[in-house]
Design a protein around this motif. Structure first.
Motif: not given
Ligand code: UD1
Length: 353
Positions: A124, A177, A198, A201, A214, A216, A227, A229, A290, A293
């Motif tokens: 990862s 991601n 993300l 959700l 939300q 973040f 943010a 990705r 978050r 992050d």
């Molecule tokens: C997560 C994992 C990481 C993993 C990657 C790939 C964490 C801290 N990291 O990364 O170890 O390798 O998935 O599967 O969990 N976001 C929102 N609102 C939400 C959820 C997410 O704004 O309710 C944003 C986050 O801040 C981020 C982006 O969406 O910027 C992606 O988040 P997420 O899908 O959780 O993945 P990562 O945090 O990149």
């Protein structure tokens, strides 16, 4: 000969099992169903062949893995089986080390016993922690920041050492991601409990299962403050595993490879595009960052092109359309199979199928 896919009932594993079949390869799924369901195996069989071999059990069980290798004439392994929640790993670090490293060690021991050399390991971008410089290359500084990330990093270290000693040829695939689903809508991501990622959700809000998303952080130094990705389609990702197996026929030792598109997208970009895809607004609010992050991370995927001959092809709209097709048709995922009572590990499926 066959490819053993540990964790093959999970999100990326199930798509890889389908991709193997589509490429004319024979896959064997091994999964303990601790975070996946029997219905996922059935769905993969529906997309491939009804007699696709399935072994129910723990990849840490050397005897069971060895039996599966012998029975199905396995000569290559793709190892996914692992727990993957960052938040859970902070609560239950020991469980994460035991499960993620135990399963890797079990697979390696069974492979060594039988002289099997080729392994593709599910790593990862979490191994890069919070990078100072983007895009991230395989030479970027390594430094995971949570127990889940450490299990991936330590897993890579184990594999580097075994490969350096001449016992293994391995691709360490560092995913960015993954989102999306098979275009049939028959398999997809099925998070247990409350998801934290993300895409899941976003889709739950779109389905009306959750009030709002939300976002973040709205104060990162990005185009809209949210943010960034590197999202990649799970089918592209699955295909990269096939390319990695092919590359291992000529490439020896351990090779770490980033798998991403090389393009970053903000959270708000995803929300806007998802609204177009689902055809209605998706309620969201920008809240505080978050903790833990990174503000922005995306891949330099050029080594993947060079070493694997692979490039991600599907764009963000396709990822969201495919993800939505799966979620809309399976609002409860594979939920019906979750109520199955726990079973002892056993072998299933037809030998040589
Ligand atoms: C997560 C994992 C990481 C993993 C990657 C790939 C964490 C801290 N990291 O990364 O170890 O390798 O998935 O599967 O969990 N976001 C929102 N609102 C939400 C959820 C997410 O704004 O309710 C944003 C986050 O801040 C981020 C982006 O969406 O910027 C992606 O988040 P997420 O899908 O959780 O993945 P990562 O945090 O990149």
């Amino acid at each position: 000969m066959a490819v053993l896919v540990t964790g093959g009932a999970g999100y990326i594993g199930s798509h890889t099992a389908v991709a193997l079949h589509e490429a004319g390869r024979r896959g064997v799924i091994l999964d303990d169903l601790s975070n996946a369901s029997r219905a996922a195996v059935d769905a993969v069989r529906g997309l491939t062949t009804p007699d696709l071999a399935f072994v129910e059990g723990d990849a840490a069980d050397v005897g069971l893995v060895g039996e599966a290798i012998d029975r199905y004439e396995v000569d290559e392994v793709v190892h996914f089986a692992a727990s993957k929640s960052v938040a859970e790993s902070v609560e239950l670090p020991l469980a994460y080390f035991r499960n993620n490293l135990g399963s890797l060690l079990g697979v390696l021991a069974a492979m060594e016993d039988r002289g099997i050399r080729r392994l593709v390991f599910s790593s990862s971008c979490t191994v890069y922690g919070e990078p100072d410089v983007v895009p991230v290359t395989e030479a970027s500084p390594i430094g995971a920041v949570n127990p889940y990330g450490w299990t991936k990093l330590h897993g890579e270290q184990v594999l580097d050492a075994v490969a350096a000693a001449g016992g293994l040829d391995v691709m360490l695939l560092r995913y960015f991601n993954p989102i999306g689903a098979h275009p049939s809508g028959v398999i997809g991501e099925d998070p247990t409990g409350i998801p934290t990622n993300l895409a899941a959700l976003l889709m739950q809000v779109a389905l009306g299962r959750r009030d709002r998303l939300q976002v973040f952080g709205g104060d990162y130094g990005t185009v809209d403050g949210s943010a960034v990705r590197d999202y990649l389609h799970v089918v592209d990702l699955a295909e990269a595993h096939l390319a990695a197996l092919d590359a291992l026929t000529t490439r020896t030792g351990a090779t770490a490879v980033n798998l991403g598109t090389g393009r970053g997208h903000t959270v708000l970009e995803l929300v806007r595009l998802a609204e177009e895809v689902v055809g209605h607004p998706i309620a969201h609010e920008v809240v505080a960052r978050r903790p833990g992050d990174a503000g922005r991370i995306w891949a330099d995927p050029s080594l993947a092109t060079e070493v694997l001959g692979w490039t991600a092809e599907r764009d963000l709209r396709t990822m969201l359309e495919d993800h939505w097709r799966w979620c809309e048709s399976h609002p409860d995922g594979f939920a019906d199979a979750r109520t199955d009572p726990p079973r002892a590990p056993r072998l299933g499926g037809a030998p040589g199928s």
